[in-house]
Design a protein around this motif. Structure first.
Motif, PDB file in Angstrom:
ATOM      1  N   THR A 176       0.800  -1.106   0.056  1.00 27.14           N
ATOM      2  CA  THR A 176       0.306  -0.059  -0.153  1.00 27.14           C
ATOM      3  C   THR A 176       0.935   1.326   0.054  1.00 27.14           C
ATOM      4  O   THR A 176       0.654   2.268  -0.605  1.00 27.14           O
ATOM      5  N   GLN A 187      -4.139  -7.451  -2.842  1.00 34.80           N
ATOM      6  CA  GLN A 187      -4.920  -6.032  -3.332  1.00 34.80           C
ATOM      7  C   GLN A 187      -4.344  -4.959  -2.072  1.00 34.80           C
ATOM      8  O   GLN A 187      -4.948  -5.394  -0.684  1.00 34.80           O
ATOM      9  N   TYR A 201      -4.588  -1.907   0.476  1.00 34.77           N
ATOM     10  CA  TYR A 201      -5.614  -1.067   1.002  1.00 34.77           C
ATOM     11  C   TYR A 201      -6.284  -0.048   0.216  1.00 34.77           C
ATOM     12  O   TYR A 201      -5.288   0.799  -0.357  1.00 34.77           O
ATOM     13  N   ASP A 202      -7.426   0.218  -0.160  1.00 35.00           N
ATOM     14  CA  ASP A 202      -7.923   1.112  -1.017  1.00 35.00           C
ATOM     15  C   ASP A 202      -8.173   2.267  -0.185  1.00 35.00           C
ATOM     16  O   ASP A 202      -9.058   2.723   0.694  1.00 35.00           O
TER      17      ASP A 202
END
Length: 640
Positions: free
Chosen positions: A401, A473, A475-476
């Motif tokens: 991230t 994926q 962290y958004d």
């Protein structure tokens, strides 16, 4: 090493649990018949003044024909326990008035000048001797009278127990050895059918140590002896400048007790004033939740107002002219300096958090009873190794991230940074303990075993977790980061990092400082700590208070248009560790009577490990709470 404190032992923090209801898995009661031998074993010698445990036979006690050491688990070795057999002959429900342990009626034990000097030195250092019978530690009964000023009839007797017995005592610059032990063992008679022989179980083990000089003890050829009547006898003096002659003697007395085997540890686990403990804990709970409620109400109301203002489309121009946390939306998720080290430390924090949570919860259920000697520390060590997979996963995902690319180096850093510091400090301290020939020194094979656990279990699991975390994926983050960093305005004095640490640390420390006293007493004064119900409650309060104070601090920082919150929040959230350090210094000065260099070095060395681990733990809790909060508030506003 007085290793109730090895790195991983800080996990100790606690709530009371009724241990009487549990048969601990793997610990079964032993049934004795009349005149069955009850083996008395020695564990170690300890002193809160030196913090250096020694083996029982490091002093010239009477030895059996063959010395046999019990096979020990990892926790026992780290605690400095060296369990060994003794020549005491104790038979179930069989009295012994007085018996000579070694030597004959015409040939007492002679201590050389060197042995006499060593015994005198250990007595002057307040050493206690720890024995066990049927895995039950010996205790000395202390009878205290609460109503000292009133009539004798109104005096209330308060019975307390002291772990082990004093090796000796000093009086008017003379040193005396406790050379006669009066064992008082309590048994519980098991109910059986009429035609079967009764069985007995040992439920308490007490000792009354006495000092009786050689001339007052009359021994015969059968190793029996006669104790002097009344208080006519003089104590056995040990003169460190010459040889000393004496008898080691003991007596055995049995008493029937209503205490059942499952409740036999209650005497040892209820030695502190539970009423004061409950009152203090409840007081902390009320204060912390009250303050947390106020903080939550203030910040939620302020946030709602902020978000409502920022989202008014007709006032967008006005809002943009004001100061506030929305203005740094293009920089708030800008990766910090040294993202690999930050993610590695947070990974170790997650590893610690998982280990502590599981250990406290399992101990609260009664699965890590003190009767399973060394089980707590053994469990903590192995759990820390196995939790590496979770630490690696969280570190790997966070590192990605933060736009990191060298995942292999990051995984190695996570697996070695914190454990390496811990191992390095422990190794240096262990060298000093080796020099003192203490049983607390970790033997070389155990050290090799710990290294094998680190590199054979923990490191591969961290790599495994890091690999999957890095592939997952990232962290958004709800807003994009600008290419050009925003200029940070000059900050007020109260936004200083150290001031933030002082402010943020008060609330979490206030939640657990009472418990800290009991933990320090258990570690440094050889007390049993089994208040894991309290500890679990305190741990939950600590998590809540750390999270809330971290959110408040990051909110103030963003409102001051300072978007460099990553490292600052991690450091500030662990502010309570600073107060733990201050408390440890206060405890050392006021509660302990340590004056020598090496015991002081041990105390502050292990305190440094505790403070470091506590900072990692609370910093990690605060960081993830703040990260979730920042993502939430920026997802709630409209960004053009």
């Amino acid at each position: 090493m007085r290793q109730d404190w090895l790195p991983w032992s800080l996990l100790l923090f606690s709530l009371t649990c009724d241990t009487g209801a549990f048969y601990v898995p793997g610990v079964a009661p032993i049934n004795f018949h009349q005149n069955d031998p009850v083996e008395i074993k020695a564990v170690k010698l300890t002193s809160s003044r030196t913090q250096l445990p020694y083996e029982y036979y490091s002093l010239p006690f009477c030895q059996p024909n063959k010395i046999t050491y019990k096979a020990e688990n990892l926790g026992e070795v780290l605690r400095g326990d060296r369990i060994v057999n003794t020549p005491f002959q104790v038979l179930m429900n069989s009295e012994k008035k007085c018996e000579v342990l070694c030597g004959q009626s015409n040939k007492p034990v002679t201590l050389t000048v060197e042995q006499s000097r060593l015994v005198a030195e250990r007595i002057s250092e307040d050493y206690y001797v720890h024995l066990i019978a049927d895995n039950l530690p010996v205790a000395t009964r202390l009878e205290l009278y609460s109503n000292r000023d009133g009539d004798d009839k109104k005096k209330e007797k308060d019975v307390q127990f002291e772990h082990g017995y004093r090796l000796g005592f000093t009086d008017v610059n003379k040193i005396y050895l406790h050379n006669h032990l009066s064992f008082i063992l309590y048994y519980h008679r098991e109910d059986l059918e009429e035609d079967r022989e009764h069985t007995y179980r040992v439920v308490r083990f007490e000792v009354i140590p006495q000092s009786i000089r050689l001339e007052d003890l009359k021994a015969d050829e059968k190793s029996s002896c006669t104790l002097p009547e009344g208080t006519n006898s003089s104590p056995q003096e040990i003169d460190p400048t010459k040889e000393n002659q004496l008898f080691f003697t003991y007596s055995v007395h049995w008493e029937e007790s209503d205490i059942k085997w499952a409740s036999r540890w209650d005497t040892y686990l209820t030695m502190s004033d539970v009423q004061i403990h409950w009152f203090s804990i409840i007081n902390s709970v009320v204060v912390v939740f009250f303050l947390s409620g106020i903080l939550s109400m203030i910040i939620i109301r302020t946030l709602r107002k902020d978000i409502a203002n920022y989202n008014k489309e007709d006032d967008i121009e006005d809002t943009m002219e004001e100061s506030g946390w929305k203005l740094v939306h293009g920089d708030v998720f800008r990766p910090p300096q040294y993202p690999m080290i930050l993610s590695s430390l947070l990974g170790s924090g997650i590893q610690l958090f998982c280990m502590i949570l599981i250990v406290i919860f399992v101990a609260m259920l009664g699965m890590l009873s003190p009767s399973s000697r060394g089980a707590l520390m053994t469990t903590a060590c192995f759990l820390f190794m196995f939790m590496g997979v979770f630490g690696g996963f969280s570190a790997g995902r966070l590192y990605r991230t933060l736009k990191g690319h060298r995942w292999k180096k990051g995984a190695f850093c996570t697996a070695t940074l914190y454990p390496g510091v811990v191992f390095g400090i422990c190794f240096v301290l262990n060298c000093f303990i080796w020099g003192k020939h203490s049983s607390g020194a970790v033997p070389f094979p155990t050290m090799v075993a710990l290294l094998c656990m680190w590199f054979g279990i923990s490191l591969p699991l961290v790599y495994l977790g890091y690999y999957f975390g890095f592939r997952k994926q990232p962290y958004d983050n709800p807003v994009r980061t600008n290419q050009i960093p925003r200029q940070i305005p000059e900050q007020r004095w109260y936004m200083n990092r150290f001031v933030g640490i002082l402010m943020a640390g008060i609330l979490p420390f206030g939640a657990m400082f009472i418990e800290l006293f009991f933990i320090f007493s258990a570690i440094w004064e050889n007390q049993f700590y089994y208040l894991f119900g309290f500890l679990f409650l305190v741990f939950i309060i600590l998590v809540v208070s750390c999270s809330q104070i971290s959110i408040v601090m990051v909110y103030f920082q963003l409102c001051a248009e300072d978007y460099r919150w990553w490292w600052r929040n991690f450091l500030v959230s662990g502010g309570s560790a600073f107060y733990v350090l201050v408390y440890a210094i206060f405890y050392f000065v006021n509660k302990l009577d340590i004056v020598e260099f090496i015991p002081s070095l041990l105390y502050f060395g292990y305190t440094a490990l505790m403070v470091l681990s506590f900072w990692l733990l609370t910093g990690t809790i605060g960081f993830y709470a703040a990260y979730m909060f920042v993502r939430k508030i920026y997802a709630a506003v409209k960004i053009d």
